[in-house]
Scaffold this active site. Structure first.
Site, short mmCIF file in Angstrom:
data_model
loop_
_atom_site.label_atom_id
_atom_site.label_comp_id
_atom_site.label_asym_id
_atom_site.label_seq_id
_atom_site.Cartn_x
_atom_site.Cartn_y
_atom_site.Cartn_z
CG HIS A 271 -1.78 1.02 1.32
ND1 HIS A 271 -2.83 1.35 0.56
CD2 HIS A 271 -1.56 2.29 1.93
CE1 HIS A 271 -3.32 2.65 0.55
NE2 HIS A 271 -2.80 3.20 1.80
CG ASP B 118 -0.75 6.20 1.99
OD1 ASP B 118 -1.86 6.03 1.65
OD2 ASP B 118 -0.18 6.04 2.95
CG ASP C 242 -5.24 3.62 4.30
OD1 ASP C 242 -5.85 3.60 5.51
OD2 ASP C 242 -4.29 4.61 4.16
CG HIS D 26 -6.77 7.01 0.71
ND1 HIS D 26 -6.32 5.97 0.01
CD2 HIS D 26 -5.73 6.88 1.59
CE1 HIS D 26 -5.25 5.31 0.19
NE2 HIS D 26 -4.78 5.94 1.50
#
Length: 1011
Positions: A263, A265, A375, A579
């Site tokens: 993951h 970001d 997430d 996000h």
């Protein structure tokens, strides 16, 4: 005679920590090191390799915040090192990693001396394999990023490190190690055996024989290994563990699909430019693993991240593409980024899928069917329909496991959206999207799986995220050892598609969850970084206008449609809906860059709109007004595209009058009274008083905002316990020939100027609020207590609205104390309601309460926050908000008010034609035309997207004003779907009307072929 359990466990732990782990390498030789620091932003390998490198040594400090230091390391494999499968040479590099998790500190990418990418180096992945044998000399380059640890052990302390201008220039790291090392394969495998068995043992019940079987086997293995000769005795230790590792799992063991992923970001505690490099490092790592393990599968979402690699690292991208073709590298998600789903508008969420899927189809010939959002901070009830319309079948998230109050009752279920669309959904019960396949994690997945007795399969995403490097060779070793191990779930290396196919097959009748997936956490994300949110809202509506007028000009005049420019702008806007950007939870650098991007986007779109309008209207001495909204405004026709004469008022504009200490404003449809405190003491419309006795509206409130953790993310319920009411204006005066009442307020270190007037048609009160905000850890809200007994409130979301309770009957209701709405919120009783619309606000709370015996329903809008982490300057400075308070309103009026505030009329001067004929006209206001554009395949076909907006069934007739040969309903990718979805009466010359019947909130895309 055996030692007791506690003593044996202590002995094993020390053996692992102090003896076995350090003995992974039989020998280590220091490398020769030189270094060069890049001035400013990162540079390419070719540029770095040309520089003068200066001597450097371990123990030396390096790396100011956000700098890049290139190390050149050289050495020769000793001639006496073995050349066999039992030992392998590799680099071991420790840049000065701290004890915190990977992804939040220094990272590096390693190149050959010819510029080929080899692998990355991170805190828990410090080795680089070497293809060299005894006597071989080598040189490698290490591009090291000295990213600061902004989160500092999750202390949430204000820090200057998130802004390069304030981060300083002192070195952050001290290089500890740069060695040539000889990996002892047997010792490394012994360490992996111990790690798996020790983790499993501690999860087994104390009275289970299997626990003690493992304990005694590890005890024997410790006894068999000579600490002074681990290389020579590791095999004996492994022999002692072989039997317990070979014992098969129970037939009823939980089945885990281990899916490698990372993951990453797309921006957060680092800028976007650093994410580009984080992706490259992670992809390089997994490619290296794939080359040595053909069973390893890695999945990555976010087309944007692949696009970065294509643009910045073409050789690496070619390797990724080859692994995609072989099935090891699996694109998933289908979106441009892992976006927030609460805040983006409907068309923007559509474009997340259109842009993402187009990239994957064009670059890899794959069409992901999984929506992968582990997430994001809650999930809109509109998402199932949008995802299904994009061709998705499955949805995965992890974040709802963060709920503060309630536990989701399902692990695998059907998620039903506002239109009735259902999406097969999975919440991995492992409760992490950064698993390392530990015994603790696997036991948790088995224990928390909610559908026991109906199914027995879950997904575990494993790999370090955020630049931690993704899956490691240690994780793959854990997967091998737990594939069929007594006491453990059965782990198989898998992909998202394989998991979902298996889960659907075993769960014949999944439970259903209807409505939004509300995250009972991170409620402050609806408000933090107000300028970023304003930029997003404005960009979305300018894109609507630009596409509309560009399409109209292309159809009417043959003018070239700006495909490339619009695509580039969309990609910018979609990226910034990530996000941790749009929710306002990134460092200052990220939000400063986002605001600059939004300014550029606005300027470019304004130019596109103006150019298209002038192409349509010609040059001359006239002026005209364009209405891009779906409804008439001030006499200017609405619809897909509308133009008309200079605006005119359809109601009485109204002037203010002073009556004693109060001010009064009267129009044909409503009357408003404002007292000396600037509060609305009376608003009458439709024969009703809006405010209850003694409970005035227009009430600004300042709250203490000190979350327990996650400052920019969280708004905790205790904020309500400390309230300051802004009751004493500094001044009240009239402006604009008496039509506008201005109220000035000051509080703390801030000032607020509010202007109050009637809407142009006289049916609503328009409010403009300018705030110069300089508070810290405060929350500013604007409240309207309404004399309505409503047990629910309607909030606009993408392509419709959702009802939420105004009471707290259950723990689920109580936890939903701050909610998200887009352009409007509506509260009503049968026959009478009030709409509150906005042009940039998302956070709201709507409650039914009683004060002094008076019950009312209060709508409050969250305007500004001032968290200190991760950006200590969050929201500081000037802001402008626009609101509309519309009484005697139903849902139709609420929808119209939302569009009016966000799509203001546009005056174009110096044109010839006084008006432009709309491309399409609709005869039912319940059906909203949300987008008009030309087709993505650049064929010139006209694509329109519309939805039912009021929440009921609707039939609409669409009248095109252009010629077309056929019309078809399509999916979001503009490919035909069931022809029965469109009942069209099309004449032979291609000018017929189109008739549609829509379900509540149904989303429909039509494609008109123009050739």
């Amino acid at each position: 005679m055996h030692e007791n359990r506690e003593l044996v466990e202590a002995r094993i732990s020390r053996f692992l920590r102090e003896r076995l782990e350090p003995a992974r390498w039989r020998d280590r030789q220091p490398l020769d090191i030189t270094a060069w620091t890049a001035p400013g932003e990162p540079v390419t390998f070719d540029e770095a390799a040309r520089q003068e490198f200066l001597p450097f040594s371990t123990g030396q400090a390096w790396g100011a915040p956000w700098d890049t230091t290139w190390f050149r390391v050289s050495g020769t494999v000793p001639a006496d090192w073995p050349d066999d499968d039992g030992a392998r040479p590799e680099l071991v590099i420790d840049l000065g990693f701290n004890g915190d998790g990977p992804g939040f500190q220094a990272e590096a990418l390693v190149y050959t001396d010819q510029g080929s990418i080899v692998k990355a180096v991170e805190p828990r992945n410090m080795h680089v394999p070497l293809p060299h044998g005894p006597g071989d000399s080598f040189t490698y380059f290490v591009e090291a990023a000295s990213n600061p640890d902004v989160i500092a052990g999750f202390t949430y302390a204000p820090t200057p490190l998130g802004d390069r201008a304030t981060a300083g220039d002192a070195p952050l790291y001290v290089c500890r190690t740069a060695d040539l090392a000889l990996l002892d394969v047997s010792a490394w495998n012994l360490a992996r055996d111990f790690w798996t068995l020790n983790g499993l043992m501690h999860e087994l019940p104390m009275d289970l024989p299997r626990r003690y079987e493992i304990l005694r086997a590890m005890e024997r293995a410790v006894n068999a290994v000579d600490p002074s000769d681990i290389a020579g005795t590791a095999g004996a230790g492994r022999n002692e563990l072989a039997a317990v590792l070979a014992s098969p799992a129970y037939a009823s063991a939980h089945r885990v699909h281990g899916v490698g992923h990372a993951h990453i970001d797309s921006a957060w505690l680092w800028p976007v430019r650093e994410t580009v490099r984080k992706v490259a490092r992670t992809f390089a790592n997994v490619l290296e693993l794939m080359d040595h393990d053909p069973d390893f599968v890695f999945t990555a979402s976010s087309a944007q991240q692949y696009a970065w690699i294509k643009d910045h690292y073409p050789d690496l991208f070619a390797r990724v593409a080859a692994k995609v073709r072989s099935g090891q590298f699996v694109p998933t998600g289908g979106m441009w980024v892992e976006s927030d789903t609460n805040l983006p508008g409907g068309e923007a969420l559509v474009r997340q899928f259109v842009a993402g899927k187009r990239f994957f189809q064009e670059e890899f010939n794959v069409d992901p069917e999984v929506v992968w959002l582990p997430d994001s901070f809650g999930y809109s009830a509109a998402l199932p329909q949008i995802a299904r319309a994009a061709g998705a079948r499955w949805f995965l998230t992890q974040k709802i496991s963060w709920n503060e109050t309630n536990t989701m009752p399902h692990s695998t279920f059907l998620w039903e959206g506002i239109d009735g669309s259902r999406l097969f959904t999975h919440f991995p019960p492992v409760d992490t999207y950064n698993s390392e396949l530990s015994g603790q994690e696997l036991a948790r997945a088995q224990r928390q799986y909610a559908e026991k007795g109906f199914g027995n399969t879950s997904l575990v995403p494993f790999g370090w995220g955020d630049g931690g490097g993704g899956p490691t060779r240690e994780m793959l070793a854990a997967a091998r050892r737990t594939a069929d191990l007594e006491g453990s779930p059965k782990v198989r290396l898998s992909s998202p598609e394989r998991f979902f196919t298996a889960a659907e097959e075993e769960l014949a009748e999944p439970p259903v969850w209807s409505g939004e997936l509300y995250l009972e956490f991170h409620r402050g994300t609806y408000t933090s970084q107000a300028n970023t949110k304003r930029g997003n809202r404005r960009s979305e509506h300018l894109l609507r206008e630009a596409e509309l007028w560009a399409a109209t000009a292309a159809v009417r005049t043959g003018r070239e449609y700006p495909y490339d420019t619009l695509e580039r702008i969309w990609h910018t806007v979609l990226l910034q809906q990530f996000h941790d950007i749009l929710p306002g939870t990134s460092i200052a650098w990220v939000h400063q860059e986002a605001e600059r991007n939004y300014a550029r986007v606005a300027a470019e779109l304004e130019t596109l709109i103006d150019d298209a309008a002038r192409a349509l209207l010609g040059s001359g001495d006239s002026s005209t007004v364009l209405n891009s909204g779906p409804y008439p405004q001030q006499g200017v026709a609405g619809g897909s595209a509308a133009a008309g004469p200079t605006p005119r008022d359809t109601g009485t504009a109204g002037s203010w009058e002073r009556q004693g200490t109060a001010w009064k404003l009267a129009g044909d449809d409503l009357q408003l009274t404002v007292d000396e405190a600037g509060l609305f003491t009376s608003l009458t419309a439709g024969g009703r008083e809006v405010f209850p006795p003694g409970r005035p509206g227009n009430h600004f409130q300042l709250f203490r905002d000190t979350p327990n953790q996650w400052d920019a993310w969280d708004l905790d319920a205790h904020y309500r316990f400390s309230t300051a009411d802004l009751m004493h204006p500094d001044a009240m005066e009239l402006e604009a020939d008496g039509r506008v009442l201005r109220i000035d307020r000051s509080f703390g270190s801030s000032t607020l100027v509010q202007r109050i007037m009637l809407s142009p048609d006289g049916t609503a009160v328009d409010l403009t609020v300018d705030v110069d905000w300089h508070e810290r850890q405060k929350l500013l809200k604007l409240a309207f207590p309404l004399d309505l007994h409503a047990d629910r409130a309607a909030s606009e979301i993408q392509f419709g609205h959702i009802y939420r309770p105004t009471h707290a009957n259950t723990s689920w209701d109580a936890a939903r104390f701050e909610t998200v709405a887009h352009r409007w919120i509506h509260v009503g009783e049968p026959g009478f309601g009030v709409a509150v619309a906005n042009d940039r606000t998302y956070g709201h709370d709507t409650i039914r309460d009683e004060v002094d015996g008076v019950t009312c329903t209060t709508v409050r809008l969250s305007l500004l926050r001032a968290p200190l982490f991760p950006d200590p300057g969050t929201d500081q400075g000037s802001h402008r908000f626009r609101f509309s308070l519309c009484p005697a309103a139903g849902i139709p009026e609420a929808v119209a008010e939302g569009y009016r505030l966000n799509l203001p009329l546009r005056t174009v001067s110096g044109v010839q034609s006084p008006d432009a004929v709309p491309l399409l006209a609709l005869d039912n206001p319940a059906v909203v035309l949300e987008a008009v554009k030309l087709a993505e395949d650049r064929s010139g076909d006209v694509v329109v997207r519309l939805y039912e907006a009021f929440g009921g069934r609707a039939t609409v007739q669409i009248t095109p004003s252009f010629g077309y040969s056929s019309v078809a309903a399509t999916d979001l990718m503009e490919c035909p779907v069931d022809p029965g979805a469109v009942s069209a009466a099309v004449s032979a010359d291609g000018k017929g009307d189109v008739r549609l019947s829509l379900r509540p909130f149904e989303l429909v895309t039509l494609r008109f072929r123009t050739s």
